[in-house]
Structures are given as C-alpha cells and as structure tokens.
Design a protein around this motif. Structure first.
Motif, PDB file in Angstrom:
ATOM      1  N   VAL A  93       0.855  -1.132   0.024  1.00  0.00           N
ATOM      2  CA  VAL A  93       0.156  -0.125   0.113  1.00  0.00           C
ATOM      3  C   VAL A  93       0.920   1.284   0.034  1.00  0.00           C
ATOM      4  CG1 VAL A  93      -1.827   1.253   1.243  1.00  0.00           C
ATOM      5  CG2 VAL A  93      -1.665  -0.983   1.219  1.00  0.00           C
ATOM      6  N   THR A  94       0.788   2.227  -0.905  1.00  0.00           N
ATOM      7  CA  THR A  94       1.599   3.313  -1.166  1.00  0.00           C
ATOM      8  C   THR A  94       0.886   4.533  -0.718  1.00  0.00           C
ATOM      9  OG1 THR A  94       1.063   3.435  -3.455  1.00  0.00           O
ATOM     10  CG2 THR A  94       3.081   2.135  -2.970  1.00  0.00           C
ATOM     11  N   ALA A  95       1.591   5.554  -0.940  1.00  0.00           N
ATOM     12  CA  ALA A  95       1.138   6.946  -0.588  1.00  0.00           C
ATOM     13  C   ALA A  95      -0.052   7.110  -1.830  1.00  0.00           C
ATOM     14  CB  ALA A  95       2.091   7.929  -0.670  1.00  0.00           C
ATOM     15  N   LYS A  96       0.124   6.598  -2.983  1.00  0.00           N
ATOM     16  CA  LYS A  96      -0.905   6.734  -4.103  1.00  0.00           C
ATOM     17  C   LYS A  96      -2.040   6.118  -3.787  1.00  0.00           C
ATOM     18  CE  LYS A  96      -1.439   6.364  -9.066  1.00  0.00           C
ATOM     19  NZ  LYS A  96      -2.716   5.872  -8.923  1.00  0.00           N
ATOM     20  N   ASP A  97      -2.116   5.040  -3.103  1.00  0.00           N
ATOM     21  CA  ASP A  97      -3.167   4.341  -2.699  1.00  0.00           C
ATOM     22  C   ASP A  97      -4.232   5.122  -1.546  1.00  0.00           C
ATOM     23  OD1 ASP A  97      -2.645   2.042  -4.433  1.00  0.00           O
ATOM     24  OD2 ASP A  97      -1.397   1.391  -2.979  1.00  0.00           O
ATOM     25  N   ILE A  98      -3.154   5.540  -0.708  1.00  0.00           N
ATOM     26  CA  ILE A  98      -3.891   6.383   0.385  1.00  0.00           C
ATOM     27  C   ILE A  98      -4.626   7.879  -0.243  1.00  0.00           C
ATOM     28  CG2 ILE A  98      -3.460   7.713   2.291  1.00  0.00           C
ATOM     29  CD1 ILE A  98      -1.335   5.520   3.021  1.00  0.00           C
ATOM     30  N   ALA A  99      -4.012   8.246  -1.042  1.00  0.00           N
ATOM     31  CA  ALA A  99      -4.286   9.653  -1.814  1.00  0.00           C
ATOM     32  C   ALA A  99      -5.735   9.080  -2.420  1.00  0.00           C
ATOM     33  CB  ALA A  99      -3.324   9.957  -2.452  1.00  0.00           C
ATOM     34  N   ASP A 100      -5.760   8.018  -3.280  1.00  0.00           N
ATOM     35  CA  ASP A 100      -6.893   7.701  -3.806  1.00  0.00           C
ATOM     36  C   ASP A 100      -8.024   7.465  -3.126  1.00  0.00           C
ATOM     37  OD1 ASP A 100      -5.563   7.991  -6.183  1.00  0.00           O
ATOM     38  OD2 ASP A 100      -4.865   5.781  -6.537  1.00  0.00           O
ATOM     39  N   GLY A 101      -7.840   6.861  -1.915  1.00  0.00           N
ATOM     40  CA  GLY A 101      -8.817   6.285  -1.015  1.00  0.00           C
ATOM     41  C   GLY A 101      -9.501   7.547  -0.357  1.00  0.00           C
ATOM     42  N   LEU A 102      -8.315   8.695  -0.034  1.00  0.00           N
ATOM     43  CA  LEU A 102      -8.944   9.994   0.433  1.00  0.00           C
ATOM     44  C   LEU A 102      -9.874  10.681  -0.575  1.00  0.00           C
ATOM     45  CD1 LEU A 102      -5.861  11.221   2.371  1.00  0.00           C
ATOM     46  CD2 LEU A 102      -8.093  10.589   3.274  1.00  0.00           C
ATOM     47  N   ALA A 103      -9.281  10.593  -1.543  1.00  0.00           N
ATOM     48  CA  ALA A 103     -10.079  11.202  -2.910  1.00  0.00           C
ATOM     49  C   ALA A 103     -11.798  10.634  -3.009  1.00  0.00           C
ATOM     50  CB  ALA A 103      -9.526  11.156  -4.253  1.00  0.00           C
ATOM     51  N   GLU A 104     -11.725   9.347  -2.741  1.00  0.00           N
ATOM     52  CA  GLU A 104     -12.931   8.797  -2.849  1.00  0.00           C
ATOM     53  C   GLU A 104     -14.084   9.451  -1.697  1.00  0.00           C
ATOM     54  OE1 GLU A 104     -12.545   4.512  -2.612  1.00  0.00           O
ATOM     55  OE2 GLU A 104     -11.487   4.458  -4.760  1.00  0.00           O
ATOM     56  N   GLN A 105     -13.475   9.832  -0.390  1.00  0.00           N
ATOM     57  CA  GLN A 105     -14.096  10.184   0.536  1.00  0.00           C
ATOM     58  C   GLN A 105     -14.204  11.852   0.472  1.00  0.00           C
ATOM     59  OE1 GLN A 105     -13.040   8.626   4.310  1.00  0.00           O
ATOM     60  NE2 GLN A 105     -12.970   6.500   3.802  1.00  0.00           N
ATOM     61  N   ARG A 111      -0.179  13.568  -3.069  1.00  0.00           N
ATOM     62  CA  ARG A 111       0.260  12.303  -2.539  1.00  0.00           C
ATOM     63  C   ARG A 111       1.602  12.345  -2.008  1.00  0.00           C
ATOM     64  NH1 ARG A 111       4.071  10.252  -5.922  1.00  0.00           N
ATOM     65  NH2 ARG A 111       3.892  10.824  -8.158  1.00  0.00           N
ATOM     66  N   ARG A 112       2.518  13.514  -2.409  1.00  0.00           N
ATOM     67  CA  ARG A 112       3.750  13.745  -1.961  1.00  0.00           C
ATOM     68  C   ARG A 112       3.751  14.315  -0.640  1.00  0.00           C
ATOM     69  NH1 ARG A 112       4.368  15.926  -7.717  1.00  0.00           N
ATOM     70  NH2 ARG A 112       3.221  17.450  -6.598  1.00  0.00           N
ATOM     71  N   LYS A 113       2.557  14.673  -0.086  1.00  0.00           N
ATOM     72  CA  LYS A 113       2.269  15.279   1.240  1.00  0.00           C
ATOM     73  C   LYS A 113       2.127  14.414   2.259  1.00  0.00           C
ATOM     74  CE  LYS A 113       2.859  19.532  -0.193  1.00  0.00           C
ATOM     75  NZ  LYS A 113       3.939  20.365   0.108  1.00  0.00           N
TER      76      LYS A 113
END
Length: 161
Positions: A93-105, A111-113
């Motif tokens: 699980v990378t920062a990109k996956d986390i950023a995508d999950g936050l975008a869904e919410q 993602r660099r932050k």
C-alpha cells in the motif's frame, strides 16, 4: 538616510527592516530599483498597517487549514489488499493508494504530502501523517485488510437443441 526595505537583500537586511544607509546607496541603488522606500512617517505607518493586515490574514488562513486538518483526521480509511499464504501481502500500500482512498471520501490530498516512510507491506492499522500548509499536520488511520475473494458462480449451460 533612513529607508524601509521592500524585499530581503543579502548582506543588507530583511523585508521591512528600518535601516540607516548612506545617501548614495539609497539614491543610486535602493530607491530607483524599488528595493526600499524612504522612511518618513507616512511610509512607516503604511508599512506597519500592511504588516498587521498580513498577520491577521495568515492567522485566519492557519485556522482554516487547522479546521480542514481536523476533518481529515476524523477519516478512517480501509484498504483491501490481496494476500496469499500466511496472510503475506502481494505488493504494498503506497501513498498513491492512500491519496486515492481519500479522494473517494472527498478529500483532495497531494500524494507527496503523505508522510509514509516506506510502503505498507502487512495487514493491520497504521497512523499516517499528512503534511498540510503552514506546518499543520493531520493524522489518519489506515486499516489494511484482506481482500474478500468473490466466489465465481458457475454459469448455467444453455440447453442445446
């Protein structure tokens, strides 16, 4: 001659400094290039008013960012990862996956932050820091769980006539 610097000059001073410089330096360099203004009472009052207004604006901006950070911190993100034998993850699980999950919410985050030292390679719950402007940091909980494999239903064969 007394001047107020309009920008930071290396070896001279910082923005807003009230300096006593030689007349030639002020008349031939600072004033023509708009790097300073003469320090009369009107310019001093004008500069101090601008400084107060900028400080109030920065304070309000920081409060808005902190409120946004609290909203983000309330988010709990669940990411389903494919696992194999002994719950060993395939991939990470990378920062990109986390950023995508936050975008869904509904939260747009660069993602660099997302402060992720290394990709997450195991199941569990992790606290991840997100760096926001003005030195504000929000922390979200990321739950990495097994991906539920869907059972493929056997297709019914159409009778052949």
């Amino acid at each position: 001659m007394k001047v107020i610097l309009q920008e930071t000059l290396e070896g001279v001073g910082d923005l807003g400094d009230l300096l006593d410089v030689s007349n030639g330096f002020a008349r031939n360099y600072l004033l023509p290039r708009k790097k300073a203004v003469e320090a009369n009472s009107r310019n001093i009052k004008e500069f101090e008013h601008a400084k107060r207004a900028a400080a109030e604006k920065a304070k309000k901006e920081k409060q808005d960012i902190e409120a946004h950070g609290k909203k983000i911190s309330a988010v709990s993100l669940t990411i389903a990862a494919q696992v194999g034998k002994d719950d060993k993850m395939f991939g990470s699980v990378t920062a990109k996956d986390i950023a995508d999950g936050l975008a869904e919410q509904g939260f747009t985050v660069d993602r660099r932050k997302i402060q992720l030292a290394q990709p997450i390679k195991e199941l569990g719950t992790f606290a991840i820091a997100i760096k926001l402007p003005r030195e504000v940091t929000a922390t979200i909980a990321v739950h990495v769980v097994k991906k539920q494999e869907e059972q493929a239903e056997p297709e019914e064969a159409a009778p052949t006539a």
